[in-house]
Scaffold this motif. Structure first.
Motif, PDB file in Angstrom:
ATOM      1  N   SER A  36      -5.467  -3.009  -3.897  1.00 19.29           N
ATOM      2  CA  SER A  36      -5.831  -1.990  -2.911  1.00 19.29           C
ATOM      3  C   SER A  36      -4.704  -1.755  -1.917  1.00 19.29           C
ATOM      4  CB  SER A  36      -7.103  -2.402  -2.171  1.00 19.29           C
ATOM      5  OG  SER A  36      -6.870  -3.531  -1.347  1.00 19.29           O
ATOM      6  N   LEU A  37      -3.756  -2.680  -1.866  1.00 17.09           N
ATOM      7  CA  LEU A  37      -2.606  -2.552  -0.966  1.00 17.09           C
ATOM      8  C   LEU A  37      -1.376  -2.001  -1.687  1.00 17.09           C
ATOM      9  CD1 LEU A  37      -2.957  -6.015   0.820  1.00 17.09           C
ATOM     10  CD2 LEU A  37      -3.818  -3.803   1.613  1.00 17.09           C
ATOM     11  N   THR A  38      -1.572  -1.485  -2.882  1.00 17.24           N
ATOM     12  CA  THR A  38      -0.443  -1.006  -3.688  1.00 17.24           C
ATOM     13  C   THR A  38      -0.704   0.404  -4.204  1.00 17.24           C
ATOM     14  OG1 THR A  38      -1.301  -1.825  -5.809  1.00 17.24           O
ATOM     15  CG2 THR A  38      -0.025  -3.376  -4.464  1.00 17.24           C
ATOM     16  N   ARG A  39       0.358   1.029  -4.645  1.00 18.26           N
ATOM     17  CA  ARG A  39       0.259   2.263  -5.435  1.00 18.26           C
ATOM     18  C   ARG A  39       0.600   1.854  -6.865  1.00 18.26           C
ATOM     19  NH1 ARG A  39       3.767   5.032  -2.930  1.00 18.26           N
ATOM     20  NH2 ARG A  39       2.357   6.118  -1.490  1.00 18.26           N
ATOM     21  N   TRP A  40      -0.405   1.854  -7.749  1.00 13.01           N
ATOM     22  CA  TRP A  40      -0.183   1.259  -9.060  1.00 13.01           C
ATOM     23  C   TRP A  40      -0.635   2.177 -10.194  1.00 13.01           C
ATOM     24  CZ3 TRP A  40      -4.382   0.092 -12.319  1.00 13.01           C
ATOM     25  CH2 TRP A  40      -5.647   0.128 -11.729  1.00 13.01           C
ATOM     26  N   THR A  41      -0.012   1.939 -11.342  1.00 12.54           N
ATOM     27  CA  THR A  41      -0.449   2.545 -12.603  1.00 12.54           C
ATOM     28  C   THR A  41      -0.674   1.383 -13.570  1.00 12.54           C
ATOM     29  OG1 THR A  41       1.807   2.751 -13.465  1.00 12.54           O
ATOM     30  CG2 THR A  41       0.966   4.579 -12.135  1.00 12.54           C
ATOM     31  N   LEU A  42      -0.887   1.708 -14.813  1.00 15.72           N
ATOM     32  CA  LEU A  42      -1.145   0.664 -15.805  1.00 15.72           C
ATOM     33  C   LEU A  42       0.094  -0.179 -16.099  1.00 15.72           C
ATOM     34  CD1 LEU A  42      -3.402   2.624 -18.329  1.00 15.72           C
ATOM     35  CD2 LEU A  42      -4.115   1.040 -16.524  1.00 15.72           C
ATOM     36  N   ILE A  43       1.281   0.300 -15.720  1.00 15.16           N
ATOM     37  CA  ILE A  43       2.506  -0.414 -16.091  1.00 15.16           C
ATOM     38  C   ILE A  43       3.347  -0.855 -14.895  1.00 15.16           C
ATOM     39  CG2 ILE A  43       2.677   0.637 -18.384  1.00 15.16           C
ATOM     40  CD1 ILE A  43       4.629   2.649 -17.229  1.00 15.16           C
ATOM     41  N   GLU A  44       3.066  -0.333 -13.688  1.00 10.99           N
ATOM     42  CA  GLU A  44       3.882  -0.714 -12.542  1.00 10.99           C
ATOM     43  C   GLU A  44       3.089  -0.572 -11.254  1.00 10.99           C
ATOM     44  OE1 GLU A  44       7.218   1.864 -12.471  1.00 10.99           O
ATOM     45  OE2 GLU A  44       6.045   3.687 -12.149  1.00 10.99           O
ATOM     46  N   TRP A  45       3.595  -1.228 -10.186  1.00 12.91           N
ATOM     47  CA  TRP A  45       2.935  -1.124  -8.890  1.00 12.91           C
ATOM     48  C   TRP A  45       3.980  -1.205  -7.777  1.00 12.91           C
ATOM     49  CZ3 TRP A  45       3.658  -5.249  -5.637  1.00 12.91           C
ATOM     50  CH2 TRP A  45       4.028  -6.476  -6.226  1.00 12.91           C
ATOM     51  N   GLN A 250     -11.580   9.743  -7.477  1.00 10.84           N
ATOM     52  CA  GLN A 250     -10.198   9.332  -7.228  1.00 10.84           C
ATOM     53  C   GLN A 250      -9.592   8.664  -8.458  1.00 10.84           C
ATOM     54  OE1 GLN A 250     -10.984   6.968  -3.794  1.00 10.84           O
ATOM     55  NE2 GLN A 250     -10.826   8.675  -2.363  1.00 10.84           N
ATOM     56  N   TYR A 251     -10.390   7.883  -9.167  1.00  7.99           N
ATOM     57  CA  TYR A 251      -9.911   7.327 -10.435  1.00  7.99           C
ATOM     58  C   TYR A 251      -9.594   8.439 -11.425  1.00  7.99           C
ATOM     59  CZ  TYR A 251     -10.713   2.325  -9.684  1.00  7.99           C
ATOM     60  OH  TYR A 251     -10.633   1.027  -9.245  1.00  7.99           O
ATOM     61  N   GLN A 252     -10.465   9.442 -11.481  1.00  7.42           N
ATOM     62  CA  GLN A 252     -10.228  10.573 -12.386  1.00  7.42           C
ATOM     63  C   GLN A 252      -8.926  11.285 -12.060  1.00  7.42           C
ATOM     64  OE1 GLN A 252     -13.884  12.968 -12.095  1.00  7.42           O
ATOM     65  NE2 GLN A 252     -14.242  12.536 -14.254  1.00  7.42           N
ATOM     66  N   GLY A 253      -8.597  11.360 -10.777  1.00  5.08           N
ATOM     67  CA  GLY A 253      -7.364  12.027 -10.368  1.00  5.08           C
ATOM     68  C   GLY A 253      -6.118  11.187 -10.540  1.00  5.08           C
ATOM     69  N   GLY A 254      -6.256   9.950 -10.997  1.00  6.89           N
ATOM     70  CA  GLY A 254      -5.107   9.079 -11.210  1.00  6.89           C
ATOM     71  C   GLY A 254      -4.661   8.318  -9.981  1.00  6.89           C
ATOM     72  N   PHE A 255      -5.466   8.363  -8.894  1.00 10.24           N
ATOM     73  CA  PHE A 255      -5.108   7.646  -7.671  1.00 10.24           C
ATOM     74  C   PHE A 255      -5.740   6.249  -7.723  1.00 10.24           C
ATOM     75  CE2 PHE A 255      -5.374  12.199  -6.562  1.00 10.24           C
ATOM     76  CZ  PHE A 255      -4.047  12.418  -6.251  1.00 10.24           C
ATOM     77  N   TYR A 256      -5.184   5.390  -8.540  1.00 13.34           N
ATOM     78  CA  TYR A 256      -5.811   4.105  -8.822  1.00 13.34           C
ATOM     79  C   TYR A 256      -5.799   3.182  -7.610  1.00 13.34           C
ATOM     80  CZ  TYR A 256      -5.146   5.817 -13.587  1.00 13.34           C
ATOM     81  OH  TYR A 256      -5.172   6.577 -14.715  1.00 13.34           O
ATOM     82  N   GLY A 257      -4.714   3.142  -6.882  1.00 12.51           N
ATOM     83  CA  GLY A 257      -4.659   2.299  -5.690  1.00 12.51           C
ATOM     84  C   GLY A 257      -5.647   2.768  -4.634  1.00 12.51           C
ATOM     85  N   LEU A 258      -5.746   4.069  -4.454  1.00  8.94           N
ATOM     86  CA  LEU A 258      -6.681   4.646  -3.494  1.00  8.94           C
ATOM     87  C   LEU A 258      -8.123   4.335  -3.891  1.00  8.94           C
ATOM     88  CD1 LEU A 258      -7.085   6.438  -0.992  1.00  8.94           C
ATOM     89  CD2 LEU A 258      -7.021   8.424  -2.514  1.00  8.94           C
TER      90      LEU A 258
END
Length: 288
Positions: A36-45, A250-258
């Motif tokens: 929750s403290l990061t901006r992350w995707t499936l491969i990096e953060w 937000q998950y649908q929009g790709g904002f995983y950290g948010l």
């Protein structure tokens, strides 16, 4: 020394359960707080601190989501308590078909929530749904259950109650059947009627069951998502958006950290409301 060994030996039996609890609950919870403290995707953060939380609280529909979540939880919880208690009393009476009715009332609990949502969405259609068709047959014009902003959240809440009241009923049946028969015999000797039986015996002595139903139903209402999403997707507009549905968008929009920050906030909100309620109900139960 032998006593210490025996005490330590017994703790080893807790290890499998502790490992399962750590893997299934503690580790995912800790990872959620971290991501929750990061901006992350499936491969990096990338670590960004509390930026996700600041952004989440600026969400346009968040105020509506908080209000809807609380209203939804209170309405569904209250109705499940009232209906569960009444059905529990009915189904512990000498009714000849009580076993069959218990199965009927509990059956909706076994059905998929998504399936229930889709089915009731069709049944509540303003012109082709079976509910308004039945009302039209007796001369009543049915409302737009899922299109009228004043009714939509309540309509979904009623479906939730229909699906979940079976669990509340089972809990009340167990609670009522655990009441010692001596209380009923004493009331019968005093010439008490059915109302006194309910008010003076069943209602106070089924308090543990009531507390369980309140906690389970309230937490379930605060965390609810699948039924609302299946029926309205948070619409029309934001009128049925709950905190969980905002997070999902937000998950649908790709904002995983948010979205992960939103989950952490939802966890904290549920904890902040549920634990004091649990403590209050337990204190009232002890006082009784």
């Amino acid at each position: 020394m032998n006593r210490i060994f025996k005490r330590t030996y017994s703790y080893w039996f807790l290890l499998p359960a502790a490992l399962i609890y750590f893997v299934i609950f503690i580790l995912p919870t800790a990872m959620s707080f971290f991501f929750s403290l990061t901006r992350w995707t499936l491969i990096e953060w990338e670590f960004i601190g509390f930026e996700n939380f600041v952004t989440f609280f600026r969400e346009q529909s968040l105020n509506i989501g908080f209000k809807n979540t609380l209203v939804y939880a209170v309405v569904t919880c209250g109705l499940k308590v009232i209906l569960g208690l009444l059905l529990g009393v009915l189904l512990t009476s000498k009714l000849r078909t009580r076993n069959y009715l218990r199965s009927v009332i509990f059956f909706p609990t076994l059905v998929s929530t998504i399936a229930v949502g889709i089915a009731f969405s069709m049944m509540m259609h303003p012109s082709q749904g079976i509910i308004n068709t039945a009302l039209a047959a007796i001369g009543i014009t049915g409302p737009d259950w899922l299109g009228d902003t004043r009714l939509t959240l309540l309509s979904v809440a009623l479906v939730d109650v229909w699906k979940g009241v079976g669990v509340a009923t089972v809990i009340y049946i167990a609670g009522i059947m655990s009441i010692p028969s001596e209380y009923y015999e004493a009331l019968q000797i005093d010439g008490g009627n059915g109302w006194r039986k309910f008010w003076n015996i069943i209602l106070p002595l089924s308090r543990p069951a009531t507390n369980s139903v309140i906690i389970l139903a309230f937490i379930g209402g605060l965390r609810s998502f699948d039924l609302v999403w299946a029926m309205t997707k948070g619409g029309p507009g934001f009128t049925t958006d709950l905190i969980a549905s905002i997070i999902y968008k937000q998950y649908q929009g790709g904002f995983y950290g948010l979205a992960t920050a939103g989950n952490v906030i939802l966890f904290l909100v549920v904890s902040a409301l549920a634990f004091p309620l649990y403590a209050y109900l337990n204190r009232k139960e002890v006082d009784l």
